[in-house]
Design a protein around this motif. Sequence first.
Motif, PDB file in Angstrom:
ATOM      1  N   LEU A  69      47.131  55.020  37.386  1.00 32.39           N
ATOM      2  CA  LEU A  69      46.257  54.711  38.516  1.00 32.39           C
ATOM      3  C   LEU A  69      45.414  53.470  38.237  1.00 32.39           C
ATOM      4  O   LEU A  69      45.172  52.661  39.143  1.00 32.39           O
ATOM      5  N   ILE A  70      44.955  53.322  37.010  1.00 31.56           N
ATOM      6  CA  ILE A  70      44.199  52.112  36.663  1.00 31.56           C
ATOM      7  C   ILE A  70      45.085  50.880  36.827  1.00 31.56           C
ATOM      8  O   ILE A  70      44.658  49.847  37.379  1.00 31.56           O
ATOM      9  N   GLU A  71      46.322  50.991  36.389  1.00 25.27           N
ATOM     10  CA  GLU A  71      47.257  49.869  36.524  1.00 25.27           C
ATOM     11  C   GLU A  71      47.497  49.534  37.990  1.00 25.27           C
ATOM     12  O   GLU A  71      47.522  48.352  38.385  1.00 25.27           O
ATOM     13  N   ARG A  72      47.647  50.561  38.825  1.00 31.04           N
ATOM     14  CA  ARG A  72      47.860  50.317  40.250  1.00 31.04           C
ATOM     15  C   ARG A  72      46.609  49.727  40.899  1.00 31.04           C
ATOM     16  O   ARG A  72      46.703  48.905  41.818  1.00 31.04           O
ATOM     17  N   ALA A  73      45.430  50.137  40.424  1.00 28.68           N
ATOM     18  CA  ALA A  73      44.192  49.544  40.939  1.00 28.68           C
ATOM     19  C   ALA A  73      44.157  48.050  40.630  1.00 28.68           C
ATOM     20  O   ALA A  73      43.744  47.237  41.478  1.00 28.68           O
ATOM     21  N   GLU A  74      44.580  47.684  39.429  1.00 29.56           N
ATOM     22  CA  GLU A  74      44.618  46.259  39.069  1.00 29.56           C
ATOM     23  C   GLU A  74      45.576  45.499  39.976  1.00 29.56           C
ATOM     24  O   GLU A  74      45.292  44.365  40.389  1.00 29.56           O
ATOM     25  N   GLU A  75      46.705  46.121  40.293  1.00 31.00           N
ATOM     26  CA  GLU A  75      47.674  45.466  41.176  1.00 31.00           C
ATOM     27  C   GLU A  75      47.092  45.266  42.567  1.00 31.00           C
ATOM     28  O   GLU A  75      47.257  44.198  43.181  1.00 31.00           O
ATOM     29  N   TYR A  76      46.393  46.287  43.075  1.00 25.83           N
ATOM     30  CA  TYR A  76      45.771  46.145  44.403  1.00 25.83           C
ATOM     31  C   TYR A  76      44.725  45.042  44.397  1.00 25.83           C
ATOM     32  O   TYR A  76      44.648  44.231  45.330  1.00 25.83           O
ATOM     33  N   ARG A  77      43.894  45.000  43.373  1.00 25.02           N
ATOM     34  CA  ARG A  77      42.843  44.004  43.317  1.00 25.02           C
ATOM     35  C   ARG A  77      43.432  42.594  43.214  1.00 25.02           C
ATOM     36  O   ARG A  77      42.868  41.637  43.751  1.00 25.02           O
ATOM     37  N   ALA A  78      44.545  42.483  42.506  1.00 26.46           N
ATOM     38  CA  ALA A  78      45.176  41.174  42.352  1.00 26.46           C
ATOM     39  C   ALA A  78      45.739  40.660  43.675  1.00 26.46           C
ATOM     40  O   ALA A  78      45.902  39.446  43.855  1.00 26.46           O
ATOM     41  N   ARG A  79      46.036  41.580  44.621  1.00 26.83           N
ATOM     42  CA  ARG A  79      46.627  41.180  45.891  1.00 26.83           C
ATOM     43  C   ARG A  79      45.593  40.867  46.962  1.00 26.83           C
ATOM     44  O   ARG A  79      45.941  40.521  48.074  1.00 26.83           O
ATOM     45  N   THR A  80      44.304  41.080  46.637  1.00 27.29           N
ATOM     46  CA  THR A  80      43.277  40.832  47.642  1.00 27.29           C
ATOM     47  C   THR A  80      42.296  39.791  47.135  1.00 27.29           C
ATOM     48  O   THR A  80      41.989  39.722  45.944  1.00 27.29           O
ATOM     49  N   SER A  81      41.813  39.001  48.037  1.00 33.64           N
ATOM     50  CA  SER A  81      40.826  37.985  47.657  1.00 33.64           C
ATOM     51  C   SER A  81      39.413  38.458  47.864  1.00 33.64           C
ATOM     52  O   SER A  81      38.464  37.729  47.590  1.00 33.64           O
ATOM     53  N   ASP A  82      39.272  39.684  48.427  1.00 32.42           N
ATOM     54  CA  ASP A  82      37.938  40.223  48.705  1.00 32.42           C
ATOM     55  C   ASP A  82      37.337  40.752  47.404  1.00 32.42           C
ATOM     56  O   ASP A  82      37.847  41.716  46.830  1.00 32.42           O
ATOM     57  N   PRO A  83      36.269  40.160  46.884  1.00 31.63           N
ATOM     58  CA  PRO A  83      35.718  40.605  45.605  1.00 31.63           C
ATOM     59  C   PRO A  83      34.880  41.855  45.701  1.00 31.63           C
ATOM     60  O   PRO A  83      34.466  42.397  44.679  1.00 31.63           O
ATOM     61  N   ASP A  84      34.581  42.306  46.919  1.00 29.13           N
ATOM     62  CA  ASP A  84      33.700  43.453  47.106  1.00 29.13           C
ATOM     63  C   ASP A  84      34.405  44.716  46.647  1.00 29.13           C
ATOM     64  O   ASP A  84      35.443  45.097  47.154  1.00 29.13           O
TER      65      ASP A  84
END
Length: 414
Positions: A397-412
């Motif tokens: 799940l942590i790895e998937r969270a990193e993948e999601y964050r990498a795909r978005t430019s929203d830093p919030d």
Amino acid sequence: MQGLRIGRQVVSLGRRAALRWRANREAQRIVARRGPLEPGTFRVGVYFADSDVNIYQMRQWYAPLRSLARRSPVLVIARDASGMRTIADESGLDVVLAPQPPDLERVLDEQPLEVILYVNQNTRNFQMLRYGRRWHVFINHGESDKVYMSTNQHKTYDRAFVAGDAARDRLSRALWDYDVDERTVAIGRPQTDHLDGTPPYPVDERTVVLYAPTWEGDRPAATYGSVRSHGVELVKRLIATGEHRVVYRPHPRTGVVDQAFGRASAEIAVLLREANRRDASAHHVFDESPQIGWQLREPDIAICDISAMVYDRLSTGKPLMITRPTSAAAEVEDDRGYLADCDWLAAADAQNIVAEIERALHDEQARDRLGHWSKHYFGDTEHGAPTARFESAVAELIERAEEYRARTSDPDRV
């Protein structure tokens, strides 16, 4: 009469306020001694909104969480000062107190917390569940066939870490439009990798019997407790033989709703104490220790009510009996799963407990059934396997969270 009742209520409110004040002061001292937490440190959070009255729900996760923390730092988010104080004293985990929603937001501003774990269904869970861009995972505080284990509340969470195939089957039967394959992850019972501790009695010829009943329950459908219906009688019979040792571990909430259960539990405590006084070799145990380990591992046989204790013992594959509830209102699904194939103990059979135990201990077919159901409920129970599955599920799940964050430019992150 009304004035007396109001007076008692005022005294009770005052006592509770004093306890809250003391717990808050102690929590503040803990924070002051520890100092501030380093921002950006914790990727895994454990959310606990209860006071110390339900601390048993956290205690069983201490050891697996300490193991996980060596791989991914873990932060317990406590909403109640008394709960925070107890967890800080006992767990060896980092704890933060966040009593109000702004406190939660401060924690989330400071820590990434890609995964939030929940051990119960406290209504205040929703105050944390409102925050997106992280995984909310229900890990529960046990495995059983109680109705609680398959409520529609499971849909609230992104994932549920369940014990095994039995839990998935249970959820599939109970819930509409719930994708069990997608929303659940089978991890077994990591607690069984940490059944530590040394029993407070010698190894001798006595047959050791764990009697671990649940409490009376907070509603008719959950009246599974046997302390009043079975407990006193079976303990009397066992201590009378001189060949059995009783380890009595009552549920910490026994007597909270029905004082008769509390009185029955107190009577059992007296019976054990008097038996030990008469016979110094008896070593009967009234066990209220916060941690559970040897209690599941060491006894020759366990007698439990319908509760998570049944399934914790089942995971060891050792002999087990389950008390049949006497209340007609108690919901018992004994037409499927382990409860359809277990050794039941009716209240009327408590007087024949010695013979019932002998039968259960020497029934090879009963042992084979235990092995079958242990695998069905928990999967691979080899030492270390459940912990590995738990930690791997969190890491994924942590790895998937990193993948999601990498795909978005929203830093919030909130």
